[in-house]
Design a protein around this motif. Sequence first.
Motif, PDB file in Angstrom:
ATOM      1  N   ARG A  41       0.892   9.152  -6.765  1.00  0.00           N
ATOM      2  CA  ARG A  41       1.139   7.845  -6.141  1.00  0.00           C
ATOM      3  C   ARG A  41       2.163   7.981  -5.027  1.00  0.00           C
ATOM      4  O   ARG A  41       2.062   7.316  -4.003  1.00  0.00           O
ATOM      5  N   GLN A  42       3.155   8.857  -5.229  1.00  0.00           N
ATOM      6  CA  GLN A  42       4.182   9.037  -4.214  1.00  0.00           C
ATOM      7  C   GLN A  42       3.577   9.566  -2.916  1.00  0.00           C
ATOM      8  O   GLN A  42       3.904   9.099  -1.826  1.00  0.00           O
ATOM      9  N   THR A  43       2.681  10.541  -3.044  1.00  0.00           N
ATOM     10  CA  THR A  43       2.027  11.100  -1.856  1.00  0.00           C
ATOM     11  C   THR A  43       1.178  10.039  -1.171  1.00  0.00           C
ATOM     12  O   THR A  43       1.234   9.871   0.050  1.00  0.00           O
ATOM     13  N   ILE A  44       0.390   9.302  -1.965  1.00  0.00           N
ATOM     14  CA  ILE A  44      -0.457   8.250  -1.391  1.00  0.00           C
ATOM     15  C   ILE A  44       0.406   7.208  -0.689  1.00  0.00           C
ATOM     16  O   ILE A  44       0.089   6.771   0.421  1.00  0.00           O
ATOM     17  N   ASN A  45       1.522   6.828  -1.307  1.00  0.00           N
ATOM     18  CA  ASN A  45       2.410   5.837  -0.689  1.00  0.00           C
ATOM     19  C   ASN A  45       3.015   6.366   0.613  1.00  0.00           C
ATOM     20  O   ASN A  45       3.158   5.609   1.578  1.00  0.00           O
ATOM     21  N   ARG A  46       3.355   7.650   0.653  1.00  0.00           N
ATOM     22  CA  ARG A  46       3.859   8.240   1.910  1.00  0.00           C
ATOM     23  C   ARG A  46       2.787   8.187   2.985  1.00  0.00           C
ATOM     24  O   ARG A  46       3.071   7.897   4.148  1.00  0.00           O
TER      25      ARG A  46
END
Length: 145
Positions: A41-46
């Motif tokens: 999720r962190q990568t997608i949010n970035r």
Amino acid sequence: MPDTPGRKIAFAAFVRKALEDARATRAWTGSEVARRTGVSRQTINRWVRGEWASDPEAERVVAFCEGLGINPTVAFGVLGWADAAPSRPAPTAPPMDPDVEALLRRLVDPNVSEAEKFHIRETVRYLAYRPTVPSDSRKGRKRAS
């Protein structure tokens, strides 16, 4: 490839649209998208915010796209990697059960109510994630006569 604000904005818009489509057509949350694609999720949010120092890893872009049923070459084009090819060949779809095809047609039919589509999705989700019953546990049961 140099990072330009235009590339980041275009890729962010691509990812945002893919997430919106997953929410609208499959009722997937951000956590579900992360689970199904294998991209955190962190990568997608970035990606959505356009906050990446270097290009996204091609393998993650491919995993994200394949998990959502998108051809990775679309994302590659948005990133300016038009000449790059996905690291894995696109899998061929397995033959689909006619009943599943009928459900999918109902989910995209504009004449079917949103309430009915919701019930179809919830039933399919329940069936997809319910625990499997070991086959040997059925053998010990006695049938009523």
